[in-house]
Scaffold this active site. Structure first.
Site, mmCIF file in Angstrom:
data_model
loop_
_atom_site.group_PDB
_atom_site.id
_atom_site.type_symbol
_atom_site.label_atom_id
_atom_site.label_comp_id
_atom_site.label_asym_id
_atom_site.label_seq_id
_atom_site.Cartn_x
_atom_site.Cartn_y
_atom_site.Cartn_z
ATOM 1 N N ASP A 22 -5.165 -5.380 -9.233
ATOM 2 C CA ASP A 22 -5.689 -5.848 -7.943
ATOM 3 C C ASP A 22 -7.175 -5.488 -7.863
ATOM 4 O O ASP A 22 -7.577 -4.526 -7.205
ATOM 5 C CB ASP A 22 -4.886 -5.164 -6.831
ATOM 6 C CG ASP A 22 -5.403 -5.503 -5.443
ATOM 7 O OD1 ASP A 22 -5.993 -6.575 -5.279
ATOM 8 O OD2 ASP A 22 -5.197 -4.677 -4.536
ATOM 9 N N ARG A 36 -11.793 9.177 5.707
ATOM 10 C CA ARG A 36 -11.529 9.635 7.071
ATOM 11 C C ARG A 36 -11.465 11.158 7.051
ATOM 12 O O ARG A 36 -12.414 11.818 6.651
ATOM 13 C CB ARG A 36 -10.230 9.003 7.611
ATOM 14 C CG ARG A 36 -10.406 7.518 7.954
ATOM 15 C CD ARG A 36 -9.135 6.927 8.533
ATOM 16 N NE ARG A 36 -8.015 6.978 7.590
ATOM 17 C CZ ARG A 36 -7.704 5.996 6.734
ATOM 18 N NH1 ARG A 36 -8.382 4.880 6.735
ATOM 19 N NH2 ARG A 36 -6.691 6.114 5.904
ATOM 20 N N HIS A 69 -2.077 7.575 -3.235
ATOM 21 C CA HIS A 69 -3.246 6.695 -3.103
ATOM 22 C C HIS A 69 -3.723 6.655 -1.648
ATOM 23 O O HIS A 69 -4.922 6.807 -1.372
ATOM 24 C CB HIS A 69 -2.897 5.286 -3.593
ATOM 25 C CG HIS A 69 -3.959 4.261 -3.314
ATOM 26 N ND1 HIS A 69 -5.204 4.308 -3.898
ATOM 27 C CD2 HIS A 69 -3.969 3.184 -2.498
ATOM 28 C CE1 HIS A 69 -5.933 3.277 -3.461
ATOM 29 N NE2 HIS A 69 -5.206 2.590 -2.607
ATOM 30 N N THR A 127 -1.937 0.298 -5.159
ATOM 31 C CA THR A 127 -2.377 1.176 -6.234
ATOM 32 C C THR A 127 -1.372 2.297 -6.461
ATOM 33 O O THR A 127 -0.957 2.965 -5.515
ATOM 34 C CB THR A 127 -3.736 1.798 -5.864
ATOM 35 O OG1 THR A 127 -4.608 0.743 -5.512
ATOM 36 C CG2 THR A 127 -4.312 2.595 -7.016
ATOM 37 N N TYR A 185 -13.927 -5.107 6.214
ATOM 38 C CA TYR A 185 -12.477 -5.008 6.420
ATOM 39 C C TYR A 185 -12.034 -4.682 7.849
ATOM 40 O O TYR A 185 -10.843 -4.842 8.157
ATOM 41 C CB TYR A 185 -11.844 -4.032 5.421
ATOM 42 C CG TYR A 185 -11.749 -2.606 5.881
ATOM 43 C CD1 TYR A 185 -12.876 -1.818 5.952
ATOM 44 C CD2 TYR A 185 -10.526 -2.049 6.247
ATOM 45 C CE1 TYR A 185 -12.797 -0.504 6.368
ATOM 46 C CE2 TYR A 185 -10.439 -0.732 6.674
ATOM 47 C CZ TYR A 185 -11.578 0.024 6.730
ATOM 48 O OH TYR A 185 -11.491 1.322 7.148
ATOM 49 N N TYR A 214 0.912 -1.172 0.000
ATOM 50 C CA TYR A 214 0.000 0.000 0.000
ATOM 51 C C TYR A 214 0.935 1.202 0.000
ATOM 52 O O TYR A 214 0.906 2.017 0.905
ATOM 53 C CB TYR A 214 -0.826 -0.100 1.293
ATOM 54 C CG TYR A 214 -1.925 0.893 1.551
ATOM 55 C CD1 TYR A 214 -2.966 1.076 0.647
ATOM 56 C CD2 TYR A 214 -1.949 1.618 2.744
ATOM 57 C CE1 TYR A 214 -4.003 1.956 0.941
ATOM 58 C CE2 TYR A 214 -2.984 2.500 3.032
ATOM 59 C CZ TYR A 214 -4.006 2.662 2.125
ATOM 60 O OH TYR A 214 -5.045 3.535 2.417
ATOM 61 N N GLU A 229 -1.460 -1.599 -10.449
ATOM 62 C CA GLU A 229 -0.294 -1.924 -9.630
ATOM 63 C C GLU A 229 0.772 -2.613 -10.479
ATOM 64 O O GLU A 229 0.513 -3.070 -11.583
ATOM 65 C CB GLU A 229 -0.708 -2.860 -8.467
ATOM 66 C CG GLU A 229 -1.865 -2.315 -7.630
ATOM 67 C CD GLU A 229 -2.074 -3.032 -6.295
ATOM 68 O OE1 GLU A 229 -1.243 -3.865 -5.916
ATOM 69 O OE2 GLU A 229 -3.100 -2.727 -5.639
#
Lengths: 414, 414
Positions: free
Chosen positions: A232, A141, A132, A348, A243, A127, A200
């Site tokens: 992905d 958030r 990204h 990503t 998640y 990640y 990716e």
């Protein structure tokens, strides 16, 4: 360098490339390389004695996957690549002048069915794009605290599903699963409504480390055989509900797609580039003493069922905040063992500008800015019948080394 | 039923069990079963013609792992197990009276080195004990909202690392990694200070499903070959810092330990039990029409370097909120393909009482209630030199079927 095999202008598969893959024309998978629009059967070349100077086991190229070949180590695999460059060079007659072998070993790429190049033991997804992670954090958030506290200290990663990594050309069904609307009391079950790609790259481990041992940043690239393009696939609505607290699961493991040719680290060497400045300073085990990033141009294209094409993203691998060397050093710093053929995807790859974002989630900003397609339709996410095509190549000082493409069609949910 | 091979009282390995594993005495791994304190070489039995009535490929038991055997399917693997029960029965002379074969095929368990029974393609860890999830949620979040909103709707799971699953007896080094104290500005690097076990069971996939297909709750047990004990080692301090937002990674992938004998679903059938009541009602694809849980007694023991032993947990698999059948149905509902040999662990199996919690985190309530050891020392978490032993068995109506144990010693960080 020129070759006696025609290499079209802008081909990804120049004499500087010489990637490795598994192809078949008669149902029998064989190790192969590609030059221009031709696929070359390496088993036939070995049988003809053209690798006699290299210490290769008999029949190594007739395996269904490249794992055993890669396991031989870089001194051998690089010798094979160098030997192929020699054999394909315009002034070399060893292969060129052997008509029977040319007929036997050379195929038009369009006639060759490509297969998974390696048996992937374990697959990890990182990640590692700051842009990204910032975009996602901003959307879901707090824009002022978009990056979580660990992000600038750790190349954050998680384990993915190896069994569902498929080769370019393999269609995937839209996944079904649980989703829950924010204002609903309970989840419902059905096809994902927010199916997305993630642009990716992935590296293929080329050298194992034993359980309990670690690989340093300096040594990491010696443990990487090469790279592929990696899509992905992600079901955003399934992911959102499932998640917490243990990460993505069914939102990802219905399928991931890779390009068929593994481009070696040696072919990528001329395109080495600096990473973005890492501030705050990373812990010593993550420090880099040289450039470990690579300048790889990336493109994502949506093709509708009727054939309308739209490039939706132009990004570049050099934007990655964390390098592959750092990812591998981090992955093994606790003693985790990696095996040849294991795959690690980058996460990503979003660039700094809105047209360089690597997912529909970011490109359409959660669907608030739909993308207009040439046929008059629009896309917030990926629709049934759409294909997603990803391309990647390096270009510098007249040299070009590319990955070809990974193309995947999305079929309706079963 | 009695056997001509001695079966000590309270042995896990009765005539009702007949598990499968891989053992070696001379460096050559072979498929084997166990009865009492004896390990039986199945390759020798096949060579002697004792499986002639079953359609088995030649040499199937000389493979290094059981994957190809399991792949033959339950009609074959169950026939082998039934045939072994017949051959071991007190009144059967076919094997008993063949002295040369007895010498060749029977070994004392203590002389046999056990190996990984299967090549694990992919490994998934679930989080299916309500008590465990509630305890963790109470400690780290809000006691009044201990379970996250998805927990009662989804058998929450995530992908783990297959390469670092090791067999009982394999020591593991304490992992190093990044941790950050709550009041620190930045993370530091070093050996984990909060190393923990997690008392789990895992099932081994016995029948593949193709990408894009799903396995229903009803069919799920036909896709499960059997079970092992699973110690999901966890570095709590590493996990705390790394796990947002994508889940545990280095906190887990330094090693997981399994017991060597796969106990089949057929051997476990008499110990079937009901699951806890699931309220709210689950979505239709997760509904169970019969009992899918199993009554398996579990024990976790700490052995200090000097040999002091302390049982720290007595739990039971029947407490699990989500069954294996539900886990597998959920795992594949999006079309995720499972392969023979894939492993799915249950998540920490905590019971309702404090002495039945399945991890030191819960047993010592984050270290606030240390456990007194018989040698006068105390434990909040696992220390260097400690071994953790986990045992599991079923007992009912005079029948006993057990798993033996998984034992792992923790060595200092490298």
């Amino acid at each position: 360098m020129s070759s006696w095999i025609e290499i079209p202008a802008n081909s990804d598969f120049t004499l500087d490339n010489i990637p490795f893959g598994i192809g078949s024309t008669n149902g029998k998978p064989r190790a192969a390389t590609r030059i221009g629009d031709k696929v070359i059967d390496l088993d036939a070349l070995q049988a003809a004695g053209l690798f006699a100077s290299i210490n290769l086991p008999d029949g190594i190229f007739s395996n269904k996957v490249l794992n055993d070949f890669i396991e031989l180590g870089k001194p051998i695999t690089n010798a094979v690549r160098t030997r192929l460059q020699e054999l394909f060079a315009a002034d070399n007659g060893e292969f060129r002048d052997n008509e029977a072998l040319r007929v036997d070993a050379i195929r038009n790429a369009k006639e060759v069915q490509m297969h998974m190049p390696v048996r992937v033991g374990d697959y990890t997804d990182f990640y590692s794009s700051r842009e990204h992670a910032t975009n996602v954090g901003t959307m879901f958030r707090d824009p002022n605290n978009a990056l979580l506290p660990n992000w600038l200290h750790i190349p954050v990663g998680y384990h993915g599903r190896a069994s569902s990594i498929v080769i370019s050309g393999t269609p995937l069904h839209r996944p079904k699963g649980q989703t829950k609307a924010d204002d609903a009391d309970a989840p419902t079950f059905g096809p994902s409504r927010l199916l997305d790609f993630e642009l990716e790259m992935a590296f293929v481990v080329g050298k194992s480390n034993a359980l309990g041992t670690s690989v340093s940043v300096e040594d990491a690239e010696e443990h990487i055989f090469g790279m592929v393009i990696f899509n992905d696939w992600s079901a955003r609505d399934i992911q959102k509900w499932e998640y917490v607290p243990l990460g993505p699961f069914l939102a990802k493991n219905f399928g991931s797609s890779i390009s068929p040719w593994i481009v070696t680290m040696e072919a990528l060497a001329p395109f080495r580039s600096a990473s973005p400045k890492q501030e705050p300073k990373v812990l010593p085990y993550l420090e880099m003493k040289k450039d470990h990033n690579f300048d790889i141009s990336l493109e994502a294209i949506i093709e509708t069922e009727s054939g309308a094409l739209k490039t939706v993203s132009n990004s570049n691998f050099r934007h990655m905040y964390w390098s592959m060397a750092q990812q591998l050093a981090h992955h093994t710093v606790n003693g985790c063992n990696m095996n040849v053929g294991d795959m690690c995807a980058s996460g990503t790859i979003s660039g700094p500008t809105p047209d360089s974002y690597g997912s529909m989630l970011e490109l359409t900003w959660r669907g608030t800015k739909p993308i207009a397609m040439p046929d008059g339709s629009e896309r917030k996410f990926i629709q049934d019948g759409d294909s997603v095509i990803m391309k990647a190549f390096c270009e510098k000082d007249g040299k070009r080394v590319g990955f070809g493409e990974v193309k995947t069609k999305i079929l309706p949910a079963v």
